[in-house]
Scaffold this active site. Structure first.
Site, PDB file in Angstrom:
ATOM      1  N   LYS A   1       0.843  -1.199   0.000  1.00 34.24           N
ATOM      2  CA  LYS A   1       0.000   0.000   0.000  1.00 34.24           C
ATOM      3  C   LYS A   1       0.874   1.243   0.000  1.00 34.24           C
ATOM      4  O   LYS A   1       2.006   1.216   0.488  1.00 34.24           O
ATOM      5  CB  LYS A   1      -0.859   0.037   1.275  1.00 34.24           C
ATOM      6  CG  LYS A   1      -1.997  -0.945   1.319  1.00 34.24           C
ATOM      7  CD  LYS A   1      -2.806  -0.776   2.604  1.00 34.24           C
ATOM      8  CE  LYS A   1      -3.941  -1.780   2.668  1.00 34.24           C
ATOM      9  NZ  LYS A   1      -4.945  -1.622   1.606  1.00 34.24           N
TER      10      LYS A   1
ATOM     11  N   ARG B   1     -10.234 -11.514   2.103  1.00 33.76           N
ATOM     12  CA  ARG B   1     -11.090 -12.556   1.536  1.00 33.76           C
ATOM     13  C   ARG B   1     -10.390 -13.921   1.593  1.00 33.76           C
ATOM     14  O   ARG B   1     -11.030 -14.949   1.739  1.00 33.76           O
ATOM     15  CB  ARG B   1     -11.484 -12.175   0.101  1.00 33.76           C
ATOM     16  CG  ARG B   1     -10.315 -12.034  -0.820  1.00 33.76           C
ATOM     17  CD  ARG B   1     -10.658 -11.303  -2.123  1.00 33.76           C
ATOM     18  NE  ARG B   1     -10.806  -9.856  -1.921  1.00 33.76           N
ATOM     19  CZ  ARG B   1     -11.101  -9.007  -2.901  1.00 33.76           C
ATOM     20  NH1 ARG B   1     -11.292  -9.427  -4.138  1.00 33.76           N
ATOM     21  NH2 ARG B   1     -11.210  -7.715  -2.644  1.00 33.76           N
TER      22      ARG B   1
HETATM   23  N1  BES Z   1      -8.179  -3.686   4.395  1.00 36.70           N
HETATM   24  C1  BES Z   1      -8.274  -3.345   3.022  1.00 36.70           C
HETATM   25  C2  BES Z   1      -9.558  -2.591   2.694  1.00 36.70           C
HETATM   26  C3  BES Z   1      -9.494  -1.104   2.830  1.00 36.70           C
HETATM   27  C4  BES Z   1      -8.557  -0.365   2.160  1.00 36.70           C
HETATM   28  C5  BES Z   1     -10.437  -0.451   3.569  1.00 36.70           C
HETATM   29  C6  BES Z   1      -8.550   1.007   2.267  1.00 36.70           C
HETATM   30  C7  BES Z   1     -10.449   0.912   3.677  1.00 36.70           C
HETATM   31  C8  BES Z   1      -9.502   1.648   3.031  1.00 36.70           C
HETATM   32  C9  BES Z   1      -8.255  -4.601   2.153  1.00 36.70           C
HETATM   33  O1  BES Z   1      -7.453  -5.623   2.611  1.00 36.70           O
HETATM   34  C10 BES Z   1      -7.722  -4.194   0.824  1.00 36.70           C
HETATM   35  O2  BES Z   1      -6.586  -3.805   0.772  1.00 36.70           O
HETATM   36  N2  BES Z   1      -8.534  -4.285  -0.219  1.00 36.70           N
HETATM   37  C11 BES Z   1      -8.138  -3.910  -1.536  1.00 36.70           C
HETATM   38  C12 BES Z   1      -8.638  -4.964  -2.501  1.00 36.70           C
HETATM   39  C13 BES Z   1      -8.104  -4.798  -3.892  1.00 36.70           C
HETATM   40  C14 BES Z   1      -6.613  -5.061  -3.904  1.00 36.70           C
HETATM   41  C15 BES Z   1      -8.824  -5.757  -4.808  1.00 36.70           C
HETATM   42  C16 BES Z   1      -8.744  -2.540  -1.834  1.00 36.70           C
HETATM   43  O3  BES Z   1      -9.885  -2.305  -1.464  1.00 36.70           O
HETATM   44  O4  BES Z   1      -8.046  -1.727  -2.405  1.00 36.70           O
HETATM   45 MN    MN Z   2      -5.434  -5.438   1.957  1.00 36.32          MN
END
Ligand code: BES
Ligand code: MN
Ligand code: ZN
Length: 505
Positions: free
Chosen positions: A283, A357
């Site tokens: 990230k 997931r």
């Molecule tokens: N924990 C995050 C979801 C999230 C990210 C919630 C930013 C709130 C703010 C999750 O694990 C994640 O990183 N999801 C990705 C999925 C994507 C890579 C398909 C997302 O939402 O960007």
């Molecule tokens: Mn994530």
């Protein structure tokens, strides 16, 4: 925890430090009217001068200068009568509780009345007990201490006594509502404490330890599966995500066997990522600190189990929380890797940041192995859900209309907001993989829904609801006047009401 009491003493005889009375935009409540009379028409004058309009969560604190025994009066705006629901009622009283706590109030009295009950129902029947539960829960949420890590924090006992006045209704039911509020708020505040805890003080192992300590004396059965157990059970999905971290993963399993052994069995499955860096699909740095709350779903499951044990509905409920960090590292799982989940299904990892997931796949498989007849999972799963619904509502996706309805009804009582997103068959193709049974991540489009499509692969034909709480887990909206800021504890109260509804099945 403050003591909670029902009071029948009128405003003019209360020995509280502060009294809360309410007003809608269209007028003062009866208790606010009494206060107005005692103060020589001050509240009416303020309304005429437009210094107080009864807007939602408006809350001037007025000094009573000896005209009422309580030194302070907080006039709480409840907004438009026809917009009142349990979410807004909880939030309004949470704001009021926080305001008075910060002013050093120890004993407070809150006045509600039958008109609030009527407004809360908005056509469908609400009871005085529903208002009592929401008001007191809200005040207890407002009494939450959120600054535990400040070295110069002054010891603050907070609110010590809450009296509720003005509701007529069955006294036994009202007292019961106060007892429920204590448990519901206690559970919510536990979730908030966990969600706010930095990841260096809340590793998967520490989460398991703290939950086990919380359960002492409740009669809950808790089992913490360690790495060797996960390996024996073939949990290649959870183990895959955990590879990059030096902190060992766990799966926490909690049982409340309150119903008939052959009756329905509700499983609550929560995402327990104690920190989400994104892994090798790292990230960006900005805002990454918030990923300490990525175990908010798991925390809600664990605290709900505690509350369910306390309230003891005749229902069978299992809590399952797969927990790990998601880290990059020399042994971390990588894009292109294929994981074999507990269910036997294979997952092509196309993005290591779609880790929630993956670990839920093994959590859902575990819940089914334990005999779940109904599945509800909860996770801070997608940024896409935050884009869709903001911090206001969680996304609800389901393969079963009846269970979906039960969760929506429980949320309406609990003061949690959920909004359903569709699982049309056209979304199914998004996760097709050339090398495995499915890939874990698709493109940006319909991201909240494609995450649910992934999870659905692991529930078989069991009725299932998925709650994406990525927005509501933590309210960090710029304008903090309509939803209290910080961790919310959602949807722990929904789970408690859902378990009680299961006792009626
Ligand atoms: N924990 C995050 C979801 C999230 C990210 C919630 C930013 C709130 C703010 C999750 O694990 C994640 O990183 N999801 C990705 C999925 C994507 C890579 C398909 C997302 O939402 O960007
Ligand atoms: Mn994530
Ligand atoms: Zn995550």
């Amino acid at each position: 925890m403050p003591t909670l009491e029902l009071s029948s003493s009128p405003l003019a005889e209360s020995d509280a430090d502060a009294v809360i009375v309410t007003a809608f935009e269209d007028g003062l409540s009866p208790a606010a009217g009494e206060a107005d009379a005692a103060l020589g028409g001050l509240l009416v004058e303020m309304r005429e001068a437009k210094e107080f309009r009864g807007r939602f969560a408006e809350r001037p604190v007025i000094h009573t200068l000896g005209r009422l025994p309580a030194r302070r009066l907080l006039v709480l705006g409840l907004g438009k009568r026809d917009q009142l629901d349990a979410f807004r009622l909880h939030n309004a009283f949470q704001f009021a509780g926080t305001t008075l706590r910060k002013q050093g109030v120890r004993r407070l009295a809150a006045h509600a009345d039958p008109a609030t009950v009527a407004a809360l129902g908005n056509g469908s029947p609400a009871s005085a007990a529903d208002v009592a539960r929401a008001v007191v829960t809200g005040l207890l949420l407002g009494n939450f201490e959120g600054d535990l890590n400040k070295s110069e924090r002054e010891p603050d006992p907070g609110i010590e006594r809450i009296e509720l006045a003005g509701l007529d209704g069955d006294e036994v039911a009202l007292r019961q509502a106060l007892g429920e509020a204590e448990v519901l708020a206690g559970a919510s505040n536990q979730v908030r404490t966990w969600a706010a805890a930095p990841s260096n003080t809340l590793t998967p192992r520490l989460l398991a330890e703290q939950a086990s300590a919380l359960y002492a004396g409740t009669g809950l059965e808790v089992e913490v599966l360690q790495r060797a157990d996960l390996e024996r059970e073939g949990m290649g999905a959870l183990l895959g995500v955990a590879r990059g971290s030096d902190e060992p993963p766990v799966m926490i399993v909690v049982r409340h066997d309150g119903g008939r052994p052959d009756g329905p069995r509700l499983a609550l499955v929560g995402k327990g990522i104690t920190f989400d860096t994104g892994g090798i699909s790292l990230k960006p740095a900005a805002g990454m600190e918030m990923m300490k709350w990525d175990m908010g779903g798991g925390a809600a499951v664990l605290a709900a189990m505690w509350a369910i044990a306390r309230l003891n509905p005749r229902a069978n409920v299992i809590g399952v929380v797969p927990a790990t960090e998601n880290m990059p590292g020399g042994r971390a799982y990588k894009p292109g890797d294929v994981l074999v989940s507990k269910s036997g299904k294979t997952i092509e990892v196309t993005n290591t940041d779609a880790e929630g997931r993956i670990i839920l796949a093994d959590g859902l498989a575990k819940a089914r192995e334990l005999g779940a007849t109904h599945l509800v999972d909860v996770a801070t799963l997608t940024g896409a859900c935050v884009v869709a619904l903001g911090h206001v509502a969680s996304g609800l996706m389901t393969n079963d209309r009846d269970l979906g309805r039960m969760v929506k009804d429980a949320a309406a009582l609990a003061g949690d907001r959920v909004a359903e997103l569709p699982l049309h068959p056209e979304y199914d193709v998004a996760l097709r993989s050339d090398v495995a049974d499915m890939k874990n991540a698709a493109g940006r489009e319909a991201g909240a829904i494609t995450a649910a499509v992934f999870l659905r692969e692991f529930v078989g034909d069991v009725p299932w609801v998925h709650l994406d709480i990525a927005g509501p887990v933590w309210n960090d909206q710029g304008d903090m006047t309509v939803i209290p800021k910080g961790p919310t504890g959602t949807p722990v109260r929904t789970f408690v009401h859902l378990a009680r509804a299961f006792a009626e099945l």
